[in-house]
Design an enzyme around this catalytic site. Structure first.
Site, PDB file in Angstrom:
ATOM      1  N   HIS A 114       0.815  -1.218   0.000  1.00 41.66           N
ATOM      2  CA  HIS A 114       0.000   0.000   0.000  1.00 41.66           C
ATOM      3  C   HIS A 114       0.847   1.266   0.000  1.00 41.66           C
ATOM      4  CE1 HIS A 114      -3.759   1.846  -0.146  1.00 41.66           C
ATOM      5  NE2 HIS A 114      -4.338   1.370   0.941  1.00 41.66           N
TER       6      HIS A 114
ATOM      7  N   ASP B  33      -2.020   2.103  -4.757  1.00 42.17           N
ATOM      8  CA  ASP B  33      -3.263   2.591  -4.151  1.00 42.17           C
ATOM      9  C   ASP B  33      -4.368   1.545  -4.289  1.00 42.17           C
ATOM     10  OD1 ASP B  33      -2.031   4.998  -3.541  1.00 42.17           O
ATOM     11  OD2 ASP B  33      -2.610   5.902  -5.464  1.00 42.17           O
TER      12      ASP B  33
END
Length: 433
Positions: free
Chosen positions: A404, A408
């Site tokens: 992450h 995204d």
């Protein structure tokens, strides 16, 4: 008599040290030239160390699990003659990389012990002849808390027979419990057979070494440094399974049988071409993302020694059949312990599958330092609504994890949805452009 000193050789790969994962000898053993003395491991590759001379083992320089620098003495052998001690690295004739096998590590020392035992003195009582026994009520044969010494084969017989080795006096060197000690203990009727359920208080300590330690270290690194996001989506693979069955039924004899994985690999190649940030390595120390043009797919494979990830290099240049053949070849090499370091490194994105045991959903751990991993769950027939009625469809979940920090949630979802579209309409996998 002279003494020959064997040093840890340079096993290649540019490493300065190796982990000792197995001894094939013990102090007092007589060895012949070229007999295997030990096995060491470097980055998922195991190399056997042979003896360059005949003689008697008088000293071992490390314990299993120790990390030994290249050039350090590891074995001293007493040899015939008055020549001074010769300190030299052992000669590794063929540094063949292989996955260490847990079962082999547990059984080979037992085999060597039995080979040295004359036929007339080998245990006459089999494991089946040993009846489960309860803890003796008399005094302990060794101090409280002292761990009994015994070979893996003896421990296995005792465990299967329900014998507490702490209750068995050992007559071997340093109080080691032998097969004969087990037989004598059972023959004396040292304990009364107790029917029904019994409490078990034993604790077995297993040192984490070799491949298992490498796996533990890499998993800890991945989970401590990568903030994972996992995205699960269901895929209708009915059409794909029909196509796969037809291709397998009409394939040429020299072609491999197709599984789901080659289709997923080809779909993945198309998907990352549209999102190259998924086919990448993140050097978080340097703060650099390396996007690769070549798609090198790691294939997580379970072996008897633990999880290994052989790599299908340049999947973008392979067709369906070539992908299948390479997956089969690498899987066989990993399970047989012959996969090379080159075949176990260099992946840019990984696929993990548990086959028929794949479960409904999983949370795969990213193969550090990659940024994405695609998990395949098992195929199940489920009723699906087609607008007018429920119809049986073959459904499968994809469980995919992403770093992450650089991927995204939106990009992760777009990627998985693209894989879903390609797998649900498999003809699109073969359409160029």
């Amino acid at each position: 008599m002279g003494e020959h000193v064997i040093k840890l050789p340079d096993v290649g790969e540019g490493v300065a040290e190796a982990e000792l994962v197995e001894w094939h000898v013990k102090i007092g053993d007589l060895v012949r030239e070229d007999a295997v003395l030990a096995a060491v491991m470097t980055d998922k590759a195991t190399v056997e160390i042979p003896s360059p001379v005949d003689g008697e083992i008088v000293w071992l320089g490390a314990e299993i699990g120790d990390t030994v620098p290249v050039g350090s003495p590891i074995v001293r052998i007493k040899v015939a003659g008055d020549a001074p001690a010769a300190a030299e690295p052992a000669v590794v004739s063929k540094p063949e990389a292989k996955a260490p096998e847990v079962a082999k590590a547990a059984t080979e020392p037992a085999k060597k012990e039995e080979e040295k035992t004359p036929a007339a003195t080998k245990p006459a009582v089999t494991t089946a002849a040993l009846k489960p026994v309860a803890r003796a009520t008399t005094g302990l044969p060794r101090p409280e808390g002292e761990r009994p010494l015994a070979s893996p084969a003896v421990r296995l017989r005792a465990r299967e027979a329900g014998i507490d080795l702490r209750q068995v006096p050992g007559t071997g060197p340093a109080g080691r419990v032998t097969h004969e000690d087990l037989d004598a203990f059972a023959a004396r009727g040292a304990a009364v057979v107790v029917a029904g359920l019994q409490e078990k208080t034993g604790v077995e300590e297993i040192k984490v070494i070799g491949l298992r330690r490498r796996i533990a270290e890499k998993m800890a690194l991945a989970k401590s440094r990568i903030p994972h996001i996992t995205y699960v989506e269901e895929v209708d693979v009915t059409a794909l399974e029909e196509l796969r069955a037809k291709l397998n039924a009409t394939k040429k004899p020299d072609r491999p049988k197709l599984t789901l994985l080659p289709f997923l690999m080809r779909a993945l190649v198309k998907a990352v071409a549209e999102q190259p940030q998924l086919n990448a390595i993140y050097d978080d120390d340097a703060g650099i993302i390396q996007r690769h043009a070549g798609v090198h797919i790691g294939m997580a494979a379970q072996t008897s020694g633990g999880l290994m990830v052989p790599v299908v290099k340049h999947a973008e240049a392979r067709d369906l059949w070539d992908c299948a053949a390479e997956v089969n070849r690498l899987a066989d090499a990993a399970k047989a312990g012959t996969a090379t370091r080159e075949e176990l490194t260099g992946s840019t994105i990984t696929i993990t599958s548990l086959g028929a045991m794949g479960g409904v959903a999983t949370t795969p751990v990213i193969n550090y330092p990659e940024v994405a991993i695609v998990g395949v769950n098992k195929i199940m027939i489920r009723p699906m609504w087609d607008g007018s009625q429920f119809v049986p469809r073959k459904m499968m979940n994809l469980s995919s994890s992403f770093d992450h920090r650089v991927i995204d949630g939106w990009d992760a979802a777009v990627f998985v949805q693209r894989l879903k579209a390609l797998l649900e309409a498999p003809a699109m996998i073969f359409v160029e452009g």
